[in-house]
Structures are given as C-alpha cells and as structure tokens.
Design a protein around this motif. Sequence first.
Motif, PDB file in Angstrom:
ATOM      1  N   TYR A  69       1.223   2.658   8.939  1.00  0.00           N
ATOM      2  CA  TYR A  69       2.066   3.878   7.837  1.00  0.00           C
ATOM      3  C   TYR A  69       2.914   4.705   9.049  1.00  0.00           C
ATOM      4  CZ  TYR A  69      -1.336   2.877   4.528  1.00  0.00           C
ATOM      5  OH  TYR A  69      -2.272   2.104   2.775  1.00  0.00           O
ATOM      6  N   THR A  76       4.797   3.635   2.435  1.00  0.00           N
ATOM      7  CA  THR A  76       4.715   2.455   1.943  1.00  0.00           C
ATOM      8  C   THR A  76       4.386   1.304   3.275  1.00  0.00           C
ATOM      9  OG1 THR A  76       5.667   3.092  -0.102  1.00  0.00           O
ATOM     10  CG2 THR A  76       5.202   0.825   0.170  1.00  0.00           C
ATOM     11  N   ASN A 131       1.045  -1.364  -0.327  1.00  0.00           N
ATOM     12  CA  ASN A 131      -0.332   0.007   0.143  1.00  0.00           C
ATOM     13  C   ASN A 131       0.944   1.393  -0.296  1.00  0.00           C
ATOM     14  OD1 ASN A 131      -2.414  -1.369   1.203  1.00  0.00           O
ATOM     15  ND2 ASN A 131      -1.124  -2.130   2.203  1.00  0.00           N
ATOM     16  N   ARG A 132       0.693   2.277  -0.974  1.00  0.00           N
ATOM     17  CA  ARG A 132       1.332   3.586  -0.676  1.00  0.00           C
ATOM     18  C   ARG A 132       0.401   4.590  -0.968  1.00  0.00           C
ATOM     19  NH1 ARG A 132       5.946   6.055  -0.414  1.00  0.00           N
ATOM     20  NH2 ARG A 132       6.243   7.532  -2.385  1.00  0.00           N
TER      21      ARG A 132
END
Length: 423
Positions: free
Chosen positions: A229, A201, A173-174
Amino acid sequence: MKKVMLKTTLSFAVAMASTQIFAAGFAINEQSISGMGTGFAGRSSSADDASTIYGNPAGMARIKREQVTGGVALLDAHTDISKTSSSPNGGTNKGDMVPFIAVPMGYYVKPIDDQWAVGVGVYAPFGLVTDYEGGFAGRYFGSKSDVKVVTLQPTISYAFNDKVSIGFGPTINRIAGALESDLSITQAAPDGKVKIKGDDTALGYNVGVLVQATDSTRVGLTYHSKVKYKLDGDTKVNYGVLALAGQATRQKYDASLDLTTPESVDFSVTHQLDDQWTLYAGSTWTRWSRLKEITVENKGVPAVLNGQFGNITEEQDWHDTWAHAIGASYQLNKQWVLRTGFTVDQAPTNNTDRSPRIPTGDRKIFSLGAGWSPTDDLTIDVAYSYLREDSAKINLTNARGQSYSAKYENSANGFGVGATYRF
C-alpha cells in the motif's frame, strides 16, 4: 525531536496492531464462523462451507451445491494495566480502550460442473479500533486508532480429479485509517493533538491446493500474498506553542506512508475418524519481519519545523510468527454438529519497541462452536472463543523526556453467528 513525533504520529501500521483481534500482529482471524468453532485448526483443509474462499480457494471444488455463507464475529476485549510510571507524572490507566467490535463476512460459491467452480468473498483480513480515555498516562505514545482493511476476492477453482484441486483468487484490498496522539513540546504549554488519516487500494492474491490423501484424510495448503500500500492523506497538528516559531496554531500537511501487509502460509489436516468424530490440526506462518521500520512523509513542512514534522523513520524490528491449532467436531445427529479447538499464537513485537498501540504478548485461545441444520438447505453456525495473553511490558522514553512504562494483561471474548443457505 524526531523521537517525540515518532511515538505520536508514527503510522497506520503500528496503529493497526492490537491484542484485541484474535490473531497476531494486526491480522484478523474471523473470516469463518464454522472455522472459529474449531480454533481455525482445519482452515485450509475442511472446506465446510463457502468461507473456504478465504481458508483455501481450492476447497470450492468440494462444494456441490450453489450456496451463500455470511456471518459476523463480535469481539469484546479487556485489559488490566498495572505497575505504571509516566513522565510528566499523572494520568489515568483505565485499560478500557477497545469498544465492542463487529467483524462481518460474506461468501458465494457456484459450481459450474464437476471440475470448475466460481465464487466471491468479502471479508476483513486486518483492522483495529482503540480509543484510550482522555488524560491517559501514555497519551504521548498513542491515544486513538481506527483502521480497517476490507477485501473483495473473486475466486475460481479447478478439480483435476476427485483427489486434487486448486484454487486462485485475486484480492482487491481497501485500507483506511485514522490515528491520534497528544503532543507536548514544552511542559509549560497545554497538550495539543496530532491527527493522521489516509487510505489506499491495492491488489494481492490468495491461492491454495487441496488433496484428498486417503478416504478419511484431507490436507490443504494456502498462500495469502503480501499487499503493498501507499497510503495518502494528511497530518493535522493543533498546538498553540507553534506560534512561538512564527507558525499558526493549526497546521495541515500532506502525508504518505508505504506499508506492506505480510504474506502467510497455512497448512492443515482434516481427518474423519468415524461417522461422528472429525479431527483437525493446522499451522500458520506469517512473515511479520517485513515490518522492520516505518517512514511517514509529511510534505510542505516549513524548514523551522522540518525536524519535528518532516520525514520520520522508526525501527520496529518485528519477527516472523507461528500459530498452531488443534480441533475436533462431533456429529451429534443429522441436525447438530459440535466443535471445539485450542490455538497458540506468537506475538511479532519485541520488548524494546512495544507501545500502547501494540501492547501484545503471546496468546492462547480456547474455542467452542456448533452447527444446526434444520433443513438440508440451511445451516446456522455459532461460536465462542476466549483469548488470554501473556503479560506484556511497555517501557518507552522520547527525546523530550516524556516516558511511559506499564504492564498489560489482556484477554478477550469472541462471539460468532453465521448461516449458510444452499440453493
């Protein structure tokens, strides 16, 4: 002074929440055009095409031919702002803060044998773009946000037999985002700007199970994991009055934010009533209560300004939500299938902390869709959704005496088009 910065710089997490996306909080529902037509009622049990990689990775076991599915959803939002009051007085409340948004998606599935299948998907699980007009009355509490999350999910599934299958996919996931707000420390000075940006990321996963309970009924259960994150970026301040404190009028600080996007559980049932009618029902639980508070850390801030631009924490106190959907499809003939659905979706926000970045209320969504298969190899899907929210009230005041109150009434139209090609 902390309250001024809390409501202006706040964080990417608050910036991502919006009524302009067809799911609660800052989640995006649009990962499947065929699913969009039924209001995503059978998301974890239908497995109609390769988009099941997101809906339920176990559904890849039902796909018998190598195929690719892609599409785009277009979101057009509208907001009516009324009963406004602000301090300092003045400012506009046009409500046209959301541009026309496109949400793309793409998936590929390849069966290996009667038991194993592999695939990969790219989609957007979270995101937001909002941009209020210059001079917006609530600009001290949020003026512009642009945040996107893109996920890559390699996936594998295994069928124990013709009744039960499982699937698993790690997610890469970015996240990248930027937000702006106006800043005013004294009413005698002109407004300045606060701009924050950052990215990261992180890894998560998507796991599901699909059960063919009877010849005509399937049930599916999917778990989307939380993702942690640590956004790294910078905070830029452009404000002339800082010179009074012996500082330059432009400052740039290293910034970081710990953010966890919530896990969710989706359960749905698909029942084939006869050769023409198929019924769908589903519920999704999302753990938004993870968003209790948000802390932005700005490093390198001089001591004289640390109270304004240092570490800042704000209570959010979001709560867990449920979304429920029902839907149906009608196989008109070999080439055409018609779809419809209805969804109710709770908002995670509360009346105390709601801001112009998250002016969201509980929502109802009505959906229509169709699939056209001119050949056995190609299906083209289209969908339309109409969203209407309960009115939401904002009533905020910060430590500098700046305030903003308003009533928001939000609606949106969603359009989707996609295609599946079988090799």
